[in-house]
Design an enzyme around this catalytic site. Sequence first.
Site, PDB file in Angstrom:
ATOM      1  N   THR A  34       0.828  -1.198   0.000  1.00  0.00           N
ATOM      2  CA  THR A  34       0.000   0.000   0.000  1.00  0.00           C
ATOM      3  C   THR A  34       0.866   1.254   0.000  1.00  0.00           C
ATOM      4  O   THR A  34       1.762   1.413   0.839  1.00  0.00           O
ATOM      5  CB  THR A  34      -0.900   0.011   1.252  1.00  0.00           C
ATOM      6  OG1 THR A  34      -1.666  -1.192   1.273  1.00  0.00           O
ATOM      7  CG2 THR A  34      -1.824   1.219   1.249  1.00  0.00           C
ATOM      8  N   GLU A  35       0.610   2.150  -0.958  1.00  0.00           N
ATOM      9  CA  GLU A  35       1.317   3.435  -1.068  1.00  0.00           C
ATOM     10  C   GLU A  35       2.838   3.259  -1.106  1.00  0.00           C
ATOM     11  O   GLU A  35       3.585   4.127  -0.660  1.00  0.00           O
ATOM     12  CB  GLU A  35       0.926   4.357   0.090  1.00  0.00           C
ATOM     13  CG  GLU A  35      -0.575   4.556   0.259  1.00  0.00           C
ATOM     14  CD  GLU A  35      -1.228   5.294  -0.908  1.00  0.00           C
ATOM     15  OE1 GLU A  35      -0.484   5.916  -1.695  1.00  0.00           O
ATOM     16  OE2 GLU A  35      -2.462   5.265  -1.002  1.00  0.00           O
ATOM     17  N   LEU A  36       3.294   2.117  -1.636  1.00  0.00           N
ATOM     18  CA  LEU A  36       4.714   1.793  -1.749  1.00  0.00           C
ATOM     19  C   LEU A  36       5.431   1.756  -0.398  1.00  0.00           C
ATOM     20  O   LEU A  36       6.658   1.968  -0.317  1.00  0.00           O
ATOM     21  CB  LEU A  36       5.445   2.762  -2.693  1.00  0.00           C
ATOM     22  CG  LEU A  36       4.983   2.789  -4.158  1.00  0.00           C
ATOM     23  CD1 LEU A  36       5.942   3.642  -4.989  1.00  0.00           C
ATOM     24  CD2 LEU A  36       4.884   1.399  -4.754  1.00  0.00           C
TER      25      LEU A  36
END
Length: 441
Positions: free
Chosen positions: A146-148
Amino acid sequence: MKKSICLYFQVHQPARLRLYRFFDIGKDSHYYDDFANRTILRRVAQKCYLPMNALLLDLIEANKGAFKVAFSISGTVLEQFDRYAPEVIESFRKLAQTGCVEFLSETYYHSLAALASEAEFKHQVLKHKAAIEHYFGVTPKAFRNTELIYSDAIGEMVYEMGFKTMLTEGAKHILGWKSPNFVYSGATAPKLKLLLKNSSLSDDIAFRFSDRGWSDWPLTGEKYLSWVKASAQNDEIVNLFMDYETFGEHQKASSGIFDFMRYFPEEVLRDGEFEFVTPSEAAKKHRPVGDLDVMDPISWADEERDVTAWLGNELQNDAFNKLYDQVEKLGLLNDESLWADFGHLQESDHFYYMCTKFFSDGAVHKYFNPYDTPYEAFINYMNVLSDFILRVDDAISVSDVNFAPAKPKKAAAKKTVKAAPKAKAAAPKAKKPAAKKTTKK
């Protein structure tokens, strides 16, 4: 050997919460704003997903497979596609059938579970993997959190699950003098290959493209390719990672974003210095030039490139901790409805709405926020969470009554107690690991 360009797009829409008042607690357990979710999903489908998928399909066919991209599509948005826009699913299937599009694995609910519960994190990854196999007939081989969000500890968990490639942010405070335009390996998982986002070049498209006050406006394919070549003059790969909603939603069609995307690949392929690769192809093609030591989690959000967009204030941390306090109790239950709500309440968007940052980052947060203030977001979320906790406690109480062994006065035949029927699952679900009372799930 040609240098590489790796294009990756994140596809996600949250399950937005309805206005949930204090007086609803204990009386109404439907938490979601179905009208807003349907309206926004249909709008973004028409403005972004459908026209952009058609454009990518044209580019792949016109360039005979030389053009390649990668997607990560959250389980939450897959559920909404199924419910509100099944034609989007079909358009992604057509892309999958070309063999030029890689679908990555991630957390099913676009959650922060990697920061809270290893068991819940791994469960969501398996659930998401099953969904991708069901919808698109492919098995994810590379991973993006998630979100890198990435750290050494997260990298170890990902590698243990069988992934050899992972995407993350090329954060300056981690890289120092190093360039993001190489493949790296994990410091504690040396066989895990890391692809790092080139933030400057990615944000030129995702955030600055339509800004007429930008000194480099307008951005053309030829100009952009010259920047890519300059950035990777002595390097090997340029990773361009961004939200898929950049095309048509965040950057309107009138800005020329679709025209840019149509002609930029042609400029790249005609020039001949670069070729397009998927993340898994990049990991096979390029050897790591060194390891990346990341003790504290990084992400692609805000100037800090850390997790303060979601866990940067007391409101966010209070909500986060109370939510994950329910993990062990839920592990004692086999209630599909509770597990589904628990999943949607983990979506990172809810915590993002509570962010209290100002200045440039604050403007970005406000753009994506359906609430007027972070405090309204917190109060609404905590009202929902309070009702959810009541339901969990009630289910535990009922479970204790039904299944606690009674003290027999006389020998008697045992009565069989039937478990409540499971609610129909909204999407394919991987088998949940058994809970352990002594450790967090």
